[in-house]
Design a protein around this motif. Sequence first.
Motif, PDB file in Angstrom:
ATOM      1  N   ALA A  47       0.848  -1.195   0.000  1.00  7.76           N
ATOM      2  CA  ALA A  47       0.000   0.000   0.000  1.00  7.76           C
ATOM      3  C   ALA A  47       0.883   1.245   0.000  1.00  7.76           C
ATOM      4  CB  ALA A  47      -0.903  -0.012   1.223  1.00  7.76           C
ATOM      5  N   ALA A  48       0.395   2.289  -0.636  1.00  7.72           N
ATOM      6  CA  ALA A  48       1.137   3.551  -0.684  1.00  7.72           C
ATOM      7  C   ALA A  48       1.299   4.108   0.726  1.00  7.72           C
ATOM      8  CB  ALA A  48       0.408   4.562  -1.556  1.00  7.72           C
ATOM      9  N   THR A  49       2.483   4.643   1.008  1.00 11.50           N
ATOM     10  CA  THR A  49       2.771   5.286   2.280  1.00 11.50           C
ATOM     11  C   THR A  49       2.475   6.774   2.118  1.00 11.50           C
ATOM     12  OG1 THR A  49       4.521   3.686   2.715  1.00 11.50           O
ATOM     13  CG2 THR A  49       4.570   5.709   3.996  1.00 11.50           C
ATOM     14  N   CYS A  50       1.467   7.258   2.834  1.00 11.32           N
ATOM     15  CA  CYS A  50       1.048   8.654   2.710  1.00 11.32           C
ATOM     16  C   CYS A  50       1.122   9.313   4.078  1.00 11.32           C
ATOM     17  CB  CYS A  50      -0.370   8.740   2.169  1.00 11.32           C
ATOM     18  SG  CYS A  50      -0.634   7.891   0.600  1.00 11.32           S
ATOM     19  N   PRO A  51       1.973  10.293   4.275  1.00 11.47           N
ATOM     20  CA  PRO A  51       2.945  10.835   3.337  1.00 11.47           C
ATOM     21  C   PRO A  51       4.143   9.898   3.206  1.00 11.47           C
ATOM     22  CG  PRO A  51       3.169  11.954   5.438  1.00 11.47           C
ATOM     23  CD  PRO A  51       1.992  11.012   5.567  1.00 11.47           C
ATOM     24  N   ALA A  52       4.806  10.016   2.090  1.00 12.72           N
ATOM     25  CA  ALA A  52       5.950   9.146   1.780  1.00 12.72           C
ATOM     26  C   ALA A  52       7.152   9.512   2.642  1.00 12.72           C
ATOM     27  CB  ALA A  52       6.319   9.283   0.308  1.00 12.72           C
ATOM     28  N   GLY A  53       7.992   8.515   2.861  1.00 12.09           N
ATOM     29  CA  GLY A  53       9.253   8.745   3.562  1.00 12.09           C
ATOM     30  C   GLY A  53      10.294   9.256   2.584  1.00 12.09           C
ATOM     31  N   GLU A  54      11.539   9.175   2.993  1.00 14.27           N
ATOM     32  CA  GLU A  54      12.639   9.632   2.140  1.00 14.27           C
ATOM     33  C   GLU A  54      13.629   8.509   1.930  1.00 14.27           C
ATOM     34  OE1 GLU A  54      14.481  13.173   3.588  1.00 14.27           O
ATOM     35  OE2 GLU A  54      12.579  14.207   3.843  1.00 14.27           O
ATOM     36  N   GLY A  55      14.393   8.608   0.857  1.00 15.83           N
ATOM     37  CA  GLY A  55      15.459   7.644   0.591  1.00 15.83           C
ATOM     38  C   GLY A  55      15.245   6.917  -0.716  1.00 15.83           C
ATOM     39  N   PRO A  56      16.230   6.118  -1.090  1.00 15.03           N
ATOM     40  CA  PRO A  56      16.161   5.405  -2.360  1.00 15.03           C
ATOM     41  C   PRO A  56      15.264   4.171  -2.285  1.00 15.03           C
ATOM     42  CG  PRO A  56      18.193   4.847  -1.239  1.00 15.03           C
ATOM     43  CD  PRO A  56      17.515   5.904  -0.405  1.00 15.03           C
ATOM     44  N   SER A  57      14.839   3.709  -3.435  1.00 13.18           N
ATOM     45  CA  SER A  57      14.086   2.465  -3.542  1.00 13.18           C
ATOM     46  C   SER A  57      15.010   1.399  -4.120  1.00 13.18           C
ATOM     47  CB  SER A  57      12.880   2.648  -4.468  1.00 13.18           C
ATOM     48  OG  SER A  57      11.976   3.584  -3.918  1.00 13.18           O
ATOM     49  N   SER A  58      14.775   0.152  -3.722  1.00 15.58           N
ATOM     50  CA  SER A  58      15.618  -0.938  -4.211  1.00 15.58           C
ATOM     51  C   SER A  58      14.811  -2.223  -4.298  1.00 15.58           C
ATOM     52  CB  SER A  58      16.824  -1.144  -3.286  1.00 15.58           C
ATOM     53  OG  SER A  58      16.398  -1.534  -1.998  1.00 15.58           O
ATOM     54  N   ALA A  59      15.369  -3.155  -5.039  1.00 11.79           N
ATOM     55  CA  ALA A  59      14.823  -4.512  -5.094  1.00 11.79           C
ATOM     56  C   ALA A  59      15.826  -5.418  -4.401  1.00 11.79           C
ATOM     57  CB  ALA A  59      14.624  -4.952  -6.539  1.00 11.79           C
ATOM     58  N   GLN A  60      15.342  -6.253  -3.492  1.00 13.89           N
ATOM     59  CA  GLN A  60      16.212  -7.245  -2.881  1.00 13.89           C
ATOM     60  C   GLN A  60      15.886  -8.561  -3.576  1.00 13.89           C
ATOM     61  OE1 GLN A  60      16.015  -7.771   1.370  1.00 13.89           O
ATOM     62  NE2 GLN A  60      18.029  -8.694   1.375  1.00 13.89           N
ATOM     63  N   LEU A  61      16.911  -9.156  -4.173  1.00 16.42           N
ATOM     64  CA  LEU A  61      16.713 -10.318  -5.018  1.00 16.42           C
ATOM     65  C   LEU A  61      17.457 -11.531  -4.474  1.00 16.42           C
ATOM     66  CD1 LEU A  61      17.299  -8.311  -8.268  1.00 16.42           C
ATOM     67  CD2 LEU A  61      15.088  -9.079  -7.395  1.00 16.42           C
ATOM     68  N   VAL A  62      16.799 -12.676  -4.555  1.00 17.06           N
ATOM     69  CA  VAL A  62      17.430 -13.940  -4.193  1.00 17.06           C
ATOM     70  C   VAL A  62      17.888 -14.572  -5.498  1.00 17.06           C
ATOM     71  CG1 VAL A  62      17.122 -16.189  -3.092  1.00 17.06           C
ATOM     72  CG2 VAL A  62      15.894 -14.183  -2.214  1.00 17.06           C
ATOM     73  N   LEU A  63      19.186 -14.925  -5.554  1.00 14.03           N
ATOM     74  CA  LEU A  63      19.793 -15.432  -6.780  1.00 14.03           C
ATOM     75  C   LEU A  63      20.320 -16.838  -6.584  1.00 14.03           C
ATOM     76  CD1 LEU A  63      21.979 -12.275  -7.511  1.00 14.03           C
ATOM     77  CD2 LEU A  63      19.632 -12.700  -8.249  1.00 14.03           C
ATOM     78  N   ASP A  64      20.322 -17.604  -7.660  1.00 11.25           N
ATOM     79  CA  ASP A  64      20.982 -18.908  -7.688  1.00 11.25           C
ATOM     80  C   ASP A  64      22.081 -18.794  -8.738  1.00 11.25           C
ATOM     81  OD1 ASP A  64      21.850 -21.511  -8.217  1.00 11.25           O
ATOM     82  OD2 ASP A  64      19.860 -22.368  -8.021  1.00 11.25           O
ATOM     83  N   VAL A  65      23.328 -18.839  -8.264  1.00 15.62           N
ATOM     84  CA  VAL A  65      24.473 -18.736  -9.162  1.00 15.62           C
ATOM     85  C   VAL A  65      25.313 -19.988  -8.954  1.00 15.62           C
ATOM     86  CG1 VAL A  65      26.484 -17.367  -9.824  1.00 15.62           C
ATOM     87  CG2 VAL A  65      24.458 -16.227  -8.915  1.00 15.62           C
ATOM     88  N   GLY A  66      25.327 -20.850  -9.962  1.00 13.85           N
ATOM     89  CA  GLY A  66      26.106 -22.078  -9.863  1.00 13.85           C
ATOM     90  C   GLY A  66      25.682 -22.958  -8.705  1.00 13.85           C
ATOM     91  N   GLY A  67      24.399 -22.979  -8.386  1.00 13.93           N
ATOM     92  CA  GLY A  67      23.901 -23.808  -7.294  1.00 13.93           C
ATOM     93  C   GLY A  67      24.023 -23.173  -5.925  1.00 13.93           C
ATOM     94  N   GLU A  68      24.557 -21.962  -5.842  1.00 10.05           N
ATOM     95  CA  GLU A  68      24.705 -21.264  -4.559  1.00 10.05           C
ATOM     96  C   GLU A  68      23.658 -20.159  -4.462  1.00 10.05           C
ATOM     97  OE1 GLU A  68      28.148 -18.993  -1.960  1.00 10.05           O
ATOM     98  OE2 GLU A  68      28.670 -19.882  -3.877  1.00 10.05           O
ATOM     99  N   GLU A  69      22.928 -20.115  -3.334  1.00 10.60           N
ATOM    100  CA  GLU A  69      21.916 -19.087  -3.128  1.00 10.60           C
ATOM    101  C   GLU A  69      22.555 -17.843  -2.535  1.00 10.60           C
ATOM    102  OE1 GLU A  69      18.569 -18.889   0.018  1.00 10.60           O
ATOM    103  OE2 GLU A  69      17.652 -19.791  -1.771  1.00 10.60           O
ATOM    104  N   LEU A  70      22.298 -16.697  -3.172  1.00 12.67           N
ATOM    105  CA  LEU A  70      22.861 -15.414  -2.754  1.00 12.67           C
ATOM    106  C   LEU A  70      21.753 -14.378  -2.725  1.00 12.67           C
ATOM    107  CD1 LEU A  70      25.855 -15.531  -5.233  1.00 12.67           C
ATOM    108  CD2 LEU A  70      25.962 -16.075  -2.810  1.00 12.67           C
ATOM    109  N   VAL A  71      21.965 -13.313  -1.983  1.00 17.07           N
ATOM    110  CA  VAL A  71      21.024 -12.192  -1.948  1.00 17.07           C
ATOM    111  C   VAL A  71      21.774 -10.949  -2.405  1.00 17.07           C
ATOM    112  CG1 VAL A  71      19.572 -10.737  -0.483  1.00 17.07           C
ATOM    113  CG2 VAL A  71      19.680 -13.195  -0.070  1.00 17.07           C
ATOM    114  N   GLN A  72      21.160 -10.181  -3.308  1.00 18.65           N
ATOM    115  CA  GLN A  72      21.754  -8.932  -3.763  1.00 18.65           C
ATOM    116  C   GLN A  72      20.690  -7.851  -3.795  1.00 18.65           C
ATOM    117  OE1 GLN A  72      23.971  -8.924  -7.485  1.00 18.65           O
ATOM    118  NE2 GLN A  72      23.881  -6.701  -7.588  1.00 18.65           N
ATOM    119  N   THR A  73      21.069  -6.668  -3.356  1.00 21.11           N
ATOM    120  CA  THR A  73      20.195  -5.503  -3.423  1.00 21.11           C
ATOM    121  C   THR A  73      20.572  -4.688  -4.649  1.00 21.11           C
ATOM    122  OG1 THR A  73      19.955  -5.443  -1.031  1.00 21.11           O
ATOM    123  CG2 THR A  73      19.455  -3.411  -2.216  1.00 21.11           C
ATOM    124  N   VAL A  74      19.562  -4.301  -5.424  1.00 23.78           N
ATOM    125  CA  VAL A  74      19.759  -3.515  -6.642  1.00 23.78           C
ATOM    126  C   VAL A  74      18.971  -2.221  -6.492  1.00 23.78           C
ATOM    127  CG1 VAL A  74      19.348  -3.468  -9.136  1.00 23.78           C
ATOM    128  CG2 VAL A  74      20.038  -5.604  -8.037  1.00 23.78           C
TER     129      VAL A  74
END
Length: 150
Positions: free
Chosen positions: A100-127
């Motif tokens: 849900a929308a935050t009203c009023p909005a806060g401050e700061g950047p937005s990001s996606a936190q992603l769970v990755l599988d690289v060569g059978g290893e699970e990793l988390v990266q923020t983009v």
Amino acid sequence: MPHRPSLRALAVAAVAAPLLAGCSGAPVYPILASVAPAAAPDAVLASRSVDVTLSTAVDEDVVVTGGMIFSPYFDRLDAIAVDKTVVPGEPLTIRLPLGAATCPAGEGPSSAQLVLDVGGEELVQTVLLEGDHLATLNSDACALVPINQG
């Protein structure tokens, strides 16, 4: 002032640490490009989601198994399953839900936190998400919220 043997030990540790890290099989970050464009799909207010275009920063396929959005403009939702592969040289767009929308909005950047599988290893990266689409969506959503007259 440290003794000479202590300085030598520190110098050896400083040189050895990166070499040992390279031997441990630890992945080289970032796995994905550290910034991704975010765009609002058609009928975004109905679907409350955002399209995030990912590309690899490594020369191998990366499987995105899950993801979620962190933003001062929207409430956080639990991560969703994605199960899509980002191939080097071929950007991949995934759709992630917004809370849900935050009203009023806060401050700061937005990001996606992603769970990755690289060569059978699970990793988390923020983009980090670029563009002001989430701020605009928040503004539009907040404009639809009736003002509480007390």
